[in-house]
Scaffold this motif. Structure first.
Motif, mmCIF file in Angstrom:
data_model
loop_
_atom_site.group_PDB
_atom_site.id
_atom_site.type_symbol
_atom_site.label_atom_id
_atom_site.label_comp_id
_atom_site.label_asym_id
_atom_site.label_seq_id
_atom_site.Cartn_x
_atom_site.Cartn_y
_atom_site.Cartn_z
ATOM 1 N N CYS A 318 0.732 -0.924 0.044
ATOM 2 C CA CYS A 318 -0.168 0.059 0.065
ATOM 3 C C CYS A 318 1.020 1.203 0.052
ATOM 4 O O CYS A 318 2.024 1.436 0.573
ATOM 5 N N GLN A 319 0.449 2.449 -0.632
ATOM 6 C CA GLN A 319 1.128 3.728 -0.640
ATOM 7 C C GLN A 319 0.038 4.404 0.438
ATOM 8 O O GLN A 319 -0.895 4.829 0.403
ATOM 9 N N TYR A 320 0.853 4.838 1.517
ATOM 10 C CA TYR A 320 0.013 5.277 2.630
ATOM 11 C C TYR A 320 0.564 6.755 2.620
ATOM 12 O O TYR A 320 1.681 7.192 2.357
ATOM 13 N N THR A 321 -0.346 7.746 3.240
ATOM 14 C CA THR A 321 -0.087 8.990 3.307
ATOM 15 C C THR A 321 0.457 9.221 4.830
ATOM 16 O O THR A 321 0.485 8.405 5.683
ATOM 17 N N GLU A 322 1.208 10.457 4.959
ATOM 18 C CA GLU A 322 1.700 10.501 6.373
ATOM 19 C C GLU A 322 0.831 10.295 7.616
ATOM 20 O O GLU A 322 1.034 10.038 8.383
ATOM 21 N N ASN A 323 -0.390 11.096 7.365
ATOM 22 C CA ASN A 323 -1.240 10.971 8.530
ATOM 23 C C ASN A 323 -1.886 9.634 8.576
ATOM 24 O O ASN A 323 -2.161 8.922 9.643
ATOM 25 N N GLN A 324 -2.014 8.776 7.750
ATOM 26 C CA GLN A 324 -2.312 7.432 7.724
ATOM 27 C C GLN A 324 -1.342 6.569 8.553
ATOM 28 O O GLN A 324 -1.626 5.825 9.389
ATOM 29 N N LEU A 325 -0.328 6.757 8.060
ATOM 30 C CA LEU A 325 0.865 6.152 8.637
ATOM 31 C C LEU A 325 0.848 6.512 10.396
ATOM 32 O O LEU A 325 1.145 5.650 11.150
ATOM 33 N N LYS A 326 0.753 7.732 10.850
ATOM 34 C CA LYS A 326 0.538 8.238 12.099
ATOM 35 C C LYS A 326 -0.695 7.227 12.926
ATOM 36 O O LYS A 326 -0.406 6.972 13.974
ATOM 37 N N ASP A 327 -1.789 7.259 12.179
ATOM 38 C CA ASP A 327 -2.879 6.694 12.684
ATOM 39 C C ASP A 327 -2.634 5.342 12.953
ATOM 40 O O ASP A 327 -3.087 4.772 14.156
ATOM 41 N N ILE A 328 -2.034 4.614 11.925
ATOM 42 C CA ILE A 328 -1.545 3.104 12.151
ATOM 43 C C ILE A 328 -0.636 2.779 13.264
ATOM 44 O O ILE A 328 -0.834 1.850 14.065
ATOM 45 N N TYR A 329 0.278 3.785 13.310
ATOM 46 C CA TYR A 329 1.386 3.580 14.357
ATOM 47 C C TYR A 329 0.742 3.825 15.881
ATOM 48 O O TYR A 329 1.025 3.145 16.478
ATOM 49 N N LYS A 330 -0.083 4.864 15.843
ATOM 50 C CA LYS A 330 -0.790 5.197 17.205
ATOM 51 C C LYS A 330 -1.766 4.054 17.683
ATOM 52 O O LYS A 330 -1.596 3.641 18.781
ATOM 53 N N ASP A 331 -2.359 3.361 16.662
ATOM 54 C CA ASP A 331 -3.295 2.180 17.044
ATOM 55 C C ASP A 331 -2.195 1.280 17.633
ATOM 56 O O ASP A 331 -2.876 0.470 18.527
ATOM 57 N N TYR A 332 -1.360 1.020 16.801
ATOM 58 C CA TYR A 332 -0.390 -0.209 17.230
ATOM 59 C C TYR A 332 0.182 -0.086 18.454
ATOM 60 O O TYR A 332 0.414 -1.008 19.135
ATOM 61 N N ASN A 334 -0.959 1.427 21.112
ATOM 62 C CA ASN A 334 -2.016 1.302 22.282
ATOM 63 C C ASN A 334 -2.598 -0.100 22.251
ATOM 64 O O ASN A 334 -3.666 -0.141 22.848
ATOM 65 N N ALA A 335 -2.370 -1.000 21.268
ATOM 66 C CA ALA A 335 -3.045 -2.347 21.231
ATOM 67 C C ALA A 335 -2.579 -3.030 22.239
ATOM 68 O O ALA A 335 -1.157 -3.010 22.646
ATOM 69 N N SER A 336 -3.307 -4.119 22.334
ATOM 70 C CA SER A 336 -3.049 -5.348 23.300
ATOM 71 C C SER A 336 -2.098 -6.265 22.247
ATOM 72 O O SER A 336 -2.122 -6.011 21.117
ATOM 73 N N ALA A 337 -1.632 -7.481 22.925
ATOM 74 C CA ALA A 337 -0.810 -8.448 22.265
ATOM 75 C C ALA A 337 -1.825 -8.902 20.964
ATOM 76 O O ALA A 337 -1.184 -9.109 20.002
ATOM 77 N N ALA A 342 -3.563 -8.806 15.039
ATOM 78 C CA ALA A 342 -4.264 -8.737 14.065
ATOM 79 C C ALA A 342 -3.919 -7.623 13.291
ATOM 80 O O ALA A 342 -4.389 -7.577 11.909
ATOM 81 N N ILE A 343 -3.482 -6.383 13.825
ATOM 82 C CA ILE A 343 -2.910 -5.524 12.661
ATOM 83 C C ILE A 343 -1.848 -5.915 11.937
ATOM 84 O O ILE A 343 -1.902 -5.501 10.774
ATOM 85 N N GLU A 344 -0.816 -6.926 12.443
ATOM 86 C CA GLU A 344 0.154 -7.034 11.644
ATOM 87 C C GLU A 344 -0.374 -8.097 10.532
ATOM 88 O O GLU A 344 0.175 -7.893 9.441
ATOM 89 N N GLN A 345 -1.232 -8.879 10.739
ATOM 90 C CA GLN A 345 -1.659 -9.636 9.556
ATOM 91 C C GLN A 345 -2.598 -8.930 8.898
ATOM 92 O O GLN A 345 -2.492 -9.125 7.442
ATOM 93 N N ARG A 346 -3.375 -7.877 9.089
ATOM 94 C CA ARG A 346 -4.224 -7.012 8.380
ATOM 95 C C ARG A 346 -3.160 -6.088 7.446
ATOM 96 O O ARG A 346 -3.696 -6.146 6.082
#
Length: 433
Positions: A318-332, A334-337, A342-346
């Motif tokens: 995928c080609q991500y924008t900077e804001n998309q990358l920030k959101d993904i990084y923040k979700d990851y 704050n996520a549980s194990a 699930a995020i890594e698989q997605r």
């Protein structure tokens, strides 16, 4: 029917009509013999509770009424007693039989006298005593918690409790409609019919104030978990029926639509089409990365990547924008194990590289500061607070990020009027001269 019995019956019915309102006494005027219904509300103690599950109970102020359906024989009251039948949704057949036996005893003690009003007052005041109920009506002893296919048709304890709750709400609204209330918001006096009452805490305010409050938050899109607007300590959510009773149709339509959208958003297997914004059901939880990331809109036929929202690109990253990358990084972060797996698989094989890149950016943004002239990040590893941008060669102060004079950059730190006066080495390691 003797003339005496006929006159006594007529006088008794007239007296009941004058004493009781239409909601408590009904006569079937079409029947050939006199028959009717007494609707009796049982008097409850101040702290009365119903228990509907083990260790689950709640306070109640009103119980659904007892219905005493009677027929007066022609020789009542001189010879025969009224024939009657008792009905009550929160009682068992055995409990109704206990009440019937007590009513028959009252007739035996007062035979040849009108008995209907005495039955009414006795059921009102003595029902709980006759049934040996003190401060708690334990529905779990009278009604099952679940119904099997082999059981006879009957209500569960939870269903009876819900019926009691609904009746109590309606009763309180009827009582409210007959009063004048001082609104705690605008302090105006309004009729109870123009008031809003919270089901949970019974707080009351005028509908105009509640309408203004609800319309404001619904217009702002805050439709999730709308709690009592009168009592801040009441955390019970308002029902759609309560909201519909106050706001206009257009506002309620917006509330209903936004609430539906929130419910769709909360579903893990629903995503919105990037082109037409209609909901799309996607496949998740499989080992096939392509199936997990493929979305096909049934409305506009757009086939897209569920990760980046662009046209489906198969195994290509995928080609991500900077804001998309920030959101993904923040979700990851704050996520549980389990959520991280699930995020890594997605996001597939490129996820580790993406996270490394974002971690580097995060570190830079945490320790570095932007040049006031060209805005690139500049980091300070050691030395004084007079900085030089490597890109545009601008001089600036590390403390206040003020651009400094090119001819006298240190004057900023020697000027008594400057807030960075004598702070050239503030925060730096000790310097050996």
């Amino acid at each position: 029917m003797s003339s005496t019995d006929s006159e006594v019956q007529r006088d008794e019915l007239d007296a009941l009509t004058s004493i009781l309102d239409e909601a408590a006494f009904e006569i079937d005027k079409q029947a050939e013999i006199t028959q009717g219904t007494l609707i009796i509300e049982v008097t409850l103690p101040d702290q009365f509770h119903i228990q509907y599950h083990q260790n689950q109970h709640r306070r109640t102020e009103f119980l659904p009424p007892i219905f005493l359906r009677f027929t007066l024989p022609t020789d009542y009251p001189s010879v025969s007693a009224p024939s009657f039948q008792l009905e009550c949704i929160w009682m068992t057949d055995e409990q109704l039989q206990i009440l019937s036996d007590n009513l028959k005893t009252l007739w035996s003690d007062n035979c040849n006298e009108p008995i209907l009003f005495l039955w009414h007052t006795s059921l009102t005041a003595q029902t709980l005593e006759w049934l040996n109920i003190n401060a708690t009506l334990d529905l779990t002893q009278s009604f099952p918690s679940t119904i099997s296919k082999l059981s006879k048709p009957q209500l569960t304890s939870a269903q009876v409790a819900a019926t009691i709750n609904n009746y109590e709400r309606e009763k309180k609204l009827i009582l409210l409609s007959r009063t004048i209330v001082t609104c705690p918001v605008c302090m105006g006096e309004v009729y109870g019919t123009d008031c809003f009452s919270c089901y949970a805490c019974s707080s009351v305010a005028c509908k105009a104030c509640i309408k203004c409050f609800l319309e404001t938050i619904i217009t702002d899109g805050e439709v999730k978990s709308i709690t009592c607007p009168i009592n801040p300590s009441c955390k019970v959510e308002l029902t759609p029926a309560q909201i519909a009773s106050v706001v206009d149709k257009e506002t309620f339509h917006r509330y209903d639509r936004l609430l539906f959208q929130l419910s769709i958003d909360s579903m893990d297997d629903i995503i919105y089409c990037p082109r037409c914004q209609n909901p799309v059901i996607v496949t998740q939880g499989t080992d096939d990365h392509l199936r997990n990331t493929l979305g096909e809109c049934a409305t506009c036929s757009f086939v897209f990547c569920t990760v980046c929202g662009k046209t489906f690109h198969g195994v290509n990253p995928c080609q991500y924008t900077e804001n998309q990358l920030k959101d993904i990084y923040k979700d990851y972060q704050n996520a549980s194990a389990a959520e991280r797996r699930a995020i890594e698989q997605r996001y597939g094989k490129s996820f580790s590289r993406l996270m490394d890149d974002m971690a580097s950016v995060e570190t830079i943004q945490t320790t570095a500061r932007r040049c006031p002239q060209c805005s690139i990040f500049v980091d300070k590893l050691e030395g004084c607070n007079k900085m030089t941008c490597l890109k545009c060669r601008c001089y600036f102060c590390w403390n206040c990020l003020r651009e400094l004079s090119k001819t006298n950059p240190y004057g900023h730190f020697h000027d008594p009027a400057s807030k960075c006066f004598n702070k050239l080495f503030e925060g730096a390691d000790a310097v050996n001269w």
